[in-house]
Write a protein that holds these residues in place. Structure first.
Motif, mmCIF file in Angstrom:
data_model
loop_
_atom_site.group_PDB
_atom_site.id
_atom_site.type_symbol
_atom_site.label_atom_id
_atom_site.label_comp_id
_atom_site.label_asym_id
_atom_site.label_seq_id
_atom_site.Cartn_x
_atom_site.Cartn_y
_atom_site.Cartn_z
ATOM 1 N N ILE A 104 90.727 27.003 19.510
ATOM 2 C CA ILE A 104 91.081 26.330 18.254
ATOM 3 C C ILE A 104 90.705 24.854 18.318
ATOM 4 O O ILE A 104 90.105 24.304 17.379
ATOM 5 C CB ILE A 104 92.579 26.508 17.947
ATOM 6 C CG1 ILE A 104 92.877 27.968 17.595
ATOM 7 C CG2 ILE A 104 93.003 25.598 16.798
ATOM 8 C CD1 ILE A 104 94.349 28.282 17.431
ATOM 9 N N VAL A 131 87.888 23.954 15.395
ATOM 10 C CA VAL A 131 88.435 23.411 14.153
ATOM 11 C C VAL A 131 87.731 22.140 13.675
ATOM 12 O O VAL A 131 87.451 22.009 12.470
ATOM 13 C CB VAL A 131 89.955 23.211 14.277
ATOM 14 C CG1 VAL A 131 90.473 22.255 13.204
ATOM 15 C CG2 VAL A 131 90.674 24.557 14.158
ATOM 16 N N LEU A 155 84.466 23.152 11.886
ATOM 17 C CA LEU A 155 84.735 23.892 10.654
ATOM 18 C C LEU A 155 85.365 23.007 9.590
ATOM 19 O O LEU A 155 85.045 23.123 8.399
ATOM 20 C CB LEU A 155 85.654 25.083 10.949
ATOM 21 C CG LEU A 155 85.053 26.206 11.793
ATOM 22 C CD1 LEU A 155 86.132 27.211 12.186
ATOM 23 C CD2 LEU A 155 83.935 26.917 11.033
ATOM 24 N N ALA A 156 86.270 22.112 10.001
ATOM 25 C CA ALA A 156 86.981 21.265 9.039
ATOM 26 C C ALA A 156 86.015 20.362 8.275
ATOM 27 O O ALA A 156 86.122 20.212 7.049
ATOM 28 C CB ALA A 156 88.037 20.433 9.755
ATOM 29 N N PHE A 210 95.417 29.340 14.059
ATOM 30 C CA PHE A 210 94.078 28.871 13.679
ATOM 31 C C PHE A 210 94.073 28.391 12.230
ATOM 32 O O PHE A 210 93.559 27.312 11.913
ATOM 33 C CB PHE A 210 93.067 30.000 13.874
ATOM 34 C CG PHE A 210 91.744 29.770 13.199
ATOM 35 C CD1 PHE A 210 90.803 28.919 13.753
ATOM 36 C CD2 PHE A 210 91.438 30.422 12.006
ATOM 37 C CE1 PHE A 210 89.575 28.711 13.124
ATOM 38 C CE2 PHE A 210 90.221 30.214 11.380
ATOM 39 C CZ PHE A 210 89.285 29.359 11.937
ATOM 40 N N TYR A 211 94.661 29.166 11.329
ATOM 41 C CA TYR A 211 94.686 28.795 9.910
ATOM 42 C C TYR A 211 95.526 27.543 9.695
ATOM 43 O O TYR A 211 95.156 26.657 8.903
ATOM 44 C CB TYR A 211 95.220 29.952 9.068
ATOM 45 C CG TYR A 211 94.292 31.139 9.005
ATOM 46 C CD1 TYR A 211 93.214 31.161 8.134
ATOM 47 C CD2 TYR A 211 94.473 32.242 9.839
ATOM 48 C CE1 TYR A 211 92.351 32.246 8.078
ATOM 49 C CE2 TYR A 211 93.619 33.333 9.791
ATOM 50 C CZ TYR A 211 92.555 33.323 8.913
ATOM 51 O OH TYR A 211 91.703 34.395 8.868
ATOM 52 N N ARG A 257 96.114 25.076 11.800
ATOM 53 C CA ARG A 257 95.414 23.897 12.313
ATOM 54 C C ARG A 257 94.225 23.524 11.432
ATOM 55 O O ARG A 257 93.955 22.334 11.202
ATOM 56 C CB ARG A 257 94.944 24.181 13.743
ATOM 57 C CG ARG A 257 94.508 22.949 14.528
ATOM 58 C CD ARG A 257 95.694 22.203 15.093
ATOM 59 N NE ARG A 257 96.462 23.063 15.980
ATOM 60 C CZ ARG A 257 96.155 23.308 17.257
ATOM 61 N NH1 ARG A 257 95.072 22.778 17.794
ATOM 62 N NH2 ARG A 257 96.935 24.074 17.992
ATOM 63 N N LEU A 258 93.504 24.542 10.934
ATOM 64 C CA LEU A 258 92.343 24.281 10.076
ATOM 65 C C LEU A 258 92.782 23.662 8.752
ATOM 66 O O LEU A 258 92.172 22.700 8.261
ATOM 67 C CB LEU A 258 91.572 25.579 9.840
ATOM 68 C CG LEU A 258 90.227 25.464 9.105
ATOM 69 C CD1 LEU A 258 89.289 24.485 9.800
ATOM 70 C CD2 LEU A 258 89.574 26.843 8.980
ATOM 71 N N ASN A 259 93.843 24.191 8.156
ATOM 72 C CA ASN A 259 94.379 23.600 6.926
ATOM 73 C C ASN A 259 94.778 22.150 7.146
ATOM 74 O O ASN A 259 94.478 21.270 6.327
ATOM 75 C CB ASN A 259 95.588 24.409 6.443
ATOM 76 C CG ASN A 259 95.214 25.534 5.508
ATOM 77 O OD1 ASN A 259 94.771 25.305 4.386
ATOM 78 N ND2 ASN A 259 95.368 26.756 5.972
ATOM 79 N N LYS A 262 93.720 20.002 9.427
ATOM 80 C CA LYS A 262 92.577 19.124 9.676
ATOM 81 C C LYS A 262 91.777 18.852 8.408
ATOM 82 O O LYS A 262 91.354 17.716 8.153
ATOM 83 C CB LYS A 262 91.674 19.769 10.732
ATOM 84 C CG LYS A 262 90.687 18.820 11.373
ATOM 85 C CD LYS A 262 91.390 17.841 12.288
ATOM 86 C CE LYS A 262 90.396 16.973 13.043
ATOM 87 N NZ LYS A 262 91.071 15.970 13.894
#
Length: 380
Positions: free
Chosen positions: A292, A296, A299-300, A329-330, A332-334, A336
């Motif tokens: 992650i 991330v 992807l972010a 994962f979701y 942390r991605l949200n 960031k």
């Protein structure tokens, strides 16, 4: 087709009203006029067409506003009037099924499949699909076909597919046993585009907007983009090609450009971190954190830029990588992406897929669009 041509406008009106029925299931004519902005005669022509095809049924008198005035009849989507079949080739397996007008998967099969050159296997799959279709008589209108890679749906050509090792190959030639064996109209599309269509179709009632970006993250990364209810294809049918999107230059030379596909995906995780996330027994909490933390940031930035210039705030991220990493994962991605905050009120929502079999549902949706909305699409 020219957007001011009568036939185009007629089909567009039918599609707009059909999509509204998929979302709401039941409506009055007055409500359709209010929601679409069409004149009453224009809306009624489109509704009458849908009724003539048994796609919509009319019954149940309801009172006018406040219980006064002339009563009207409530219109219902007839979810069992027609069905679409789908078959989707994804990596090492193939899935096929039947979907009703409400976007509900009725039947479904999943099989191992690795080689499109295996004529015997393709014939068996085609026979199984035809048997499934036969259970619904003449109510199945066609077959949507999902393929990995870049495809030209209009001319039914596989433009490029690394996994299938094909370039500029007509579908009828590449998968001849399937193309010849299906006795119904069939329509090809990229598999991730179909998943995006299916997610939109099946969750229409719950969505505040008609825009969604669907990202698939597995061995590589790609996206399907739906903007204002329309799937974007692009000039060369490569819209959503994230794999080769450039995320940085090390020293400004072409040889040192860094592409997103070089940083994310199962193989890159294995190379960079020495972690195999496909292990049957799963990965440890510590390794999950490492993956992650590694993925991330890349992807972010990509998602943030797409959200900004497309003005889309709803994203679905699917595939084996997020499935293995889980909700953390979701989260942390949200976090960031929303930290980027390019303007006040910026809010992006990234979630896992809501429906199972999204690509199959998307395959059925292109069948419906190419048949029930056309004057000559449904043949008894």
């Amino acid at each position: 087709m020219l957007k001011y041509a009568p036939d185009y406008l007629k089909i567009e009106n039918r599609k707009k009203i059909f999509d509204l029925f998929v979302k709401e299931r039941e409506l009055s004519r007055a409500e359709i006029v209010r929601r679409t902005g069409m004149s009453f005669p224009t809306a009624s022509k489109a509704v009458d067409y849908l009724i003539s095809r048994d796609i919509v049924t009319e019954n149940d008198l309801i009172p006018g506003k406040g219980g006064l005035g002339r009563k009207s009849r409530l219109l219902h989507l007839n979810t069992r009037s027609y069905y679409g079949a789908s078959i989707v080739f994804e990596g090492n397996f193939v899935e096929y099924g039947i979907v009703n007008l409400a976007g509900e998967l009725q039947k479904f099969e999943l099989l191992d499949f690795k080689d499109i050159g295996d004529t015997k296997a393709l014939k068996e799959i085609t026979a199984n699909l035809n048997k499934m279709i036969s259970e619904y008589g003449d109510k199945v209108l066609g077959v949507g076909v999902g393929l990995p890679g870049t495809v030209d749906p209009e001319n039914s050509i596989i433009l490029n597919s690394n996994s299938m090792q094909l370039t500029g190959t007509p579908f009828a030639e590449a998968m001849k046993p399937l193309a010849d064996g299906i006795k119904l109209p069939h329509y090809i599309e990229n598999d991730v585009n179909l998943a995006c269509m299916g997610e939109m179709y099946a969750t229409a009632a719950a969505r505040p907007h008609d825009s969604l970006i669907y990202i698939y993250l597995g061995t590589g990364i790609g996206a399907g983009i739906c903007l204002d209810g329309r799937m974007l294809q692009g000039c060369t049918f490569r819209c959503g090609e994230l794999e080769n999107s450039i995320i940085s230059f090390r020293d400004g030379t072409d040889d040192s450009k860094v592409m997103l596909g070089q940083k994310v995906g199962m193989e890159k995780i294995r190379q960079e971190l020495g972690i195999d996330i496909t292990r049957d027994d799963g990965i440890s909490e510590e390794d999950t954190e490492k993956v992650i933390d590694y993925m991330v940031p890349y992807l972010a930035v990509s998602i943030g830029n797409i959200a900004l210039f497309m003005d889309v705030n709803e994203f679905v991220v699917a595939g084996i990588v997020p499935a293995k990493l889980g909700q953390k994962f979701y989260d942390r991605l949200n976090e960031k992406v929303n930290e980027l905050r390019p303007y006040d009120g910026w809010q992006v929502n990234i979630c896992k897929p809501v429906v199972n079999g999204a690509a199959l549902i998307g395959g059925a949706s292109i069948v419906f669009e190419n048949t029930i909305l056309s004057e000559h699409g449904i043949k008894r």
